[in-house]
Design a protein around this motif. Sequence first.
Motif, PDB file in Angstrom:
ATOM      1  N   ILE A  57       3.547   2.365   2.977  1.00 22.46           N
ATOM      2  CA  ILE A  57       4.333   3.598   2.965  1.00 22.46           C
ATOM      3  C   ILE A  57       3.386   4.764   2.682  1.00 22.46           C
ATOM      4  CG2 ILE A  57       6.180   4.905   1.841  1.00 22.46           C
ATOM      5  CD1 ILE A  57       7.474   2.259   1.082  1.00 22.46           C
ATOM      6  N   ALA A  58       3.513   5.803   3.502  1.00 17.91           N
ATOM      7  CA  ALA A  58       2.758   7.043   3.299  1.00 17.91           C
ATOM      8  C   ALA A  58       3.739   8.123   2.872  1.00 17.91           C
ATOM      9  CB  ALA A  58       2.061   7.451   4.583  1.00 17.91           C
ATOM     10  N   THR A  59       3.270   9.030   2.028  1.00 15.72           N
ATOM     11  CA  THR A  59       4.138  10.091   1.542  1.00 15.72           C
ATOM     12  C   THR A  59       3.365  11.391   1.368  1.00 15.72           C
ATOM     13  OG1 THR A  59       5.738  10.684  -0.189  1.00 15.72           O
ATOM     14  CG2 THR A  59       3.777   9.482  -0.897  1.00 15.72           C
ATOM     15  N   VAL A 103       0.838  -1.195   0.000  1.00 22.86           N
ATOM     16  CA  VAL A 103       0.000   0.000   0.000  1.00 22.86           C
ATOM     17  C   VAL A 103       0.878   1.251   0.000  1.00 22.86           C
ATOM     18  CG1 VAL A 103      -1.801   1.264   1.225  1.00 22.86           C
ATOM     19  CG2 VAL A 103      -1.778  -1.248   1.293  1.00 22.86           C
ATOM     20  N   LEU A 104       0.626   2.118  -0.976  1.00 23.75           N
ATOM     21  CA  LEU A 104       1.274   3.422  -1.065  1.00 23.75           C
ATOM     22  C   LEU A 104       0.165   4.474  -1.019  1.00 23.75           C
ATOM     23  CD1 LEU A 104       3.590   2.332  -3.928  1.00 23.75           C
ATOM     24  CD2 LEU A 104       4.420   3.153  -1.734  1.00 23.75           C
ATOM     25  N   TYR A 105       0.243   5.357  -0.024  1.00 21.54           N
ATOM     26  CA  TYR A 105      -0.822   6.333   0.226  1.00 21.54           C
ATOM     27  C   TYR A 105      -0.195   7.716   0.251  1.00 21.54           C
ATOM     28  CZ  TYR A 105      -4.948   8.143   2.848  1.00 21.54           C
ATOM     29  OH  TYR A 105      -6.074   8.816   3.268  1.00 21.54           O
ATOM     30  N   GLY A 106      -0.658   8.608  -0.614  1.00 20.76           N
ATOM     31  CA  GLY A 106      -0.051   9.920  -0.690  1.00 20.76           C
ATOM     32  C   GLY A 106      -1.037  11.060  -0.706  1.00 20.76           C
ATOM     33  N   ARG A 154       2.176  23.010   6.834  1.00 22.28           N
ATOM     34  CA  ARG A 154       1.208  21.972   7.233  1.00 22.28           C
ATOM     35  C   ARG A 154       1.867  20.612   7.425  1.00 22.28           C
ATOM     36  NH1 ARG A 154      -3.956  22.298   3.289  1.00 22.28           N
ATOM     37  NH2 ARG A 154      -4.474  20.278   4.210  1.00 22.28           N
ATOM     38  N   ASN A 155       3.054  20.426   6.873  1.00 20.96           N
ATOM     39  CA  ASN A 155       3.732  19.138   6.970  1.00 20.96           C
ATOM     40  C   ASN A 155       4.907  19.131   7.942  1.00 20.96           C
ATOM     41  OD1 ASN A 155       2.112  17.638   5.214  1.00 20.96           O
ATOM     42  ND2 ASN A 155       3.128  18.535   3.448  1.00 20.96           N
ATOM     43  N   LEU A 156       5.033  20.193   8.737  1.00 15.90           N
ATOM     44  CA  LEU A 156       6.111  20.216   9.726  1.00 15.90           C
ATOM     45  C   LEU A 156       5.960  19.012  10.663  1.00 15.90           C
ATOM     46  CD1 LEU A 156       6.481  23.970  10.719  1.00 15.90           C
ATOM     47  CD2 LEU A 156       8.057  22.546   9.407  1.00 15.90           C
ATOM     48  N   GLY A 157       7.050  18.324  10.887  1.00 13.93           N
ATOM     49  CA  GLY A 157       7.015  17.168  11.768  1.00 13.93           C
ATOM     50  C   GLY A 157       6.734  15.850  11.055  1.00 13.93           C
ATOM     51  N   TRP A 158       6.442  15.891   9.766  1.00 13.38           N
ATOM     52  CA  TRP A 158       6.197  14.654   9.010  1.00 13.38           C
ATOM     53  C   TRP A 158       7.504  13.874   8.925  1.00 13.38           C
ATOM     54  CZ3 TRP A 158       2.379  11.665   7.560  1.00 13.38           C
ATOM     55  CH2 TRP A 158       2.564  10.727   6.547  1.00 13.38           C
ATOM     56  N   ALA A 159       7.516  12.672   9.483  1.00 15.44           N
ATOM     57  CA  ALA A 159       8.744  11.883   9.562  1.00 15.44           C
ATOM     58  C   ALA A 159       8.711  10.654   8.661  1.00 15.44           C
ATOM     59  CB  ALA A 159       8.970  11.468  11.017  1.00 15.44           C
ATOM     60  N   HIS A 160       7.896  10.708   7.628  1.00 10.90           N
ATOM     61  CA  HIS A 160       7.764   9.556   6.730  1.00 10.90           C
ATOM     62  C   HIS A 160       8.250   9.945   5.335  1.00 10.90           C
ATOM     63  CE1 HIS A 160       5.582   7.561   9.940  1.00 10.90           C
ATOM     64  NE2 HIS A 160       4.875   8.672  10.081  1.00 10.90           N
ATOM     65  N   ALA A 161       7.904   9.171   4.337  1.00 10.15           N
ATOM     66  CA  ALA A 161       8.376   9.404   2.972  1.00 10.15           C
ATOM     67  C   ALA A 161       7.921  10.763   2.444  1.00 10.15           C
ATOM     68  CB  ALA A 161       7.892   8.292   2.052  1.00 10.15           C
ATOM     69  N   LYS A 162       8.712  11.276   1.528  1.00 10.48           N
ATOM     70  CA  LYS A 162       8.414  12.567   0.920  1.00 10.48           C
ATOM     71  C   LYS A 162       8.483  12.402  -0.594  1.00 10.48           C
ATOM     72  CE  LYS A 162      10.410  14.973   4.853  1.00 10.48           C
ATOM     73  NZ  LYS A 162      10.623  13.859   5.730  1.00 10.48           N
TER      74      LYS A 162
END
Length: 178
Positions: free
Chosen positions: A142-144, A113-116, A152-160
């Motif tokens: 994997i989430a991106t 699963v890839l969720y973006g 709005r994405n500050l602190g996002w520690a997953h895929a980019k």
Amino acid sequence: KLKTSQPFTFKAGQYCTLGIGDVERAYSIVSSPDEREIELIIELVPHGEMTPLMYQLKIGDKMSCRPKAKGLFTFDEKFKNHVMIATVTGVAPFISILRYFQSHPKEGNNFYVLYGGSYADELAYHNEFTRLAERMPNMKYIATVSRPTEARNLGWAHAKGRVNVLADAEVPQWGLDP
């Protein structure tokens, strides 16, 4: 979540057609067929015909629901590997399929699963996918986010990055041939 006045049956991954007045639209069902209520994920389209009407509804208000679910985008156990790539609300049928599969597991099926989305707060089912991946050894998730430097994405520690670019990179690493 919706409650129907008549029994409503569907297969995981199907959609229902809802209406208010003379406006009708199809919405993929998030719920597993085992659940009592119909869960949907609906994004407001400010100048759309249907979602502004839906967003004005209050608990207990009524709308129409066609009596039969439709759609062929359902789980097919004869395929071993299921690659699921979605953004924001397009994830609905995948949640339905994975919820159903979790309570009705079949041997030999794997889920990738890839969720973006542009923003982390658009990934409404990120936590559920994370929990499912922890419980299901046959699932990779994997989430991106595609706009990682925005506030709005500050602190996002997953895929980019964009989910389609991520898919091109990850699918071969998973040993799958697109």
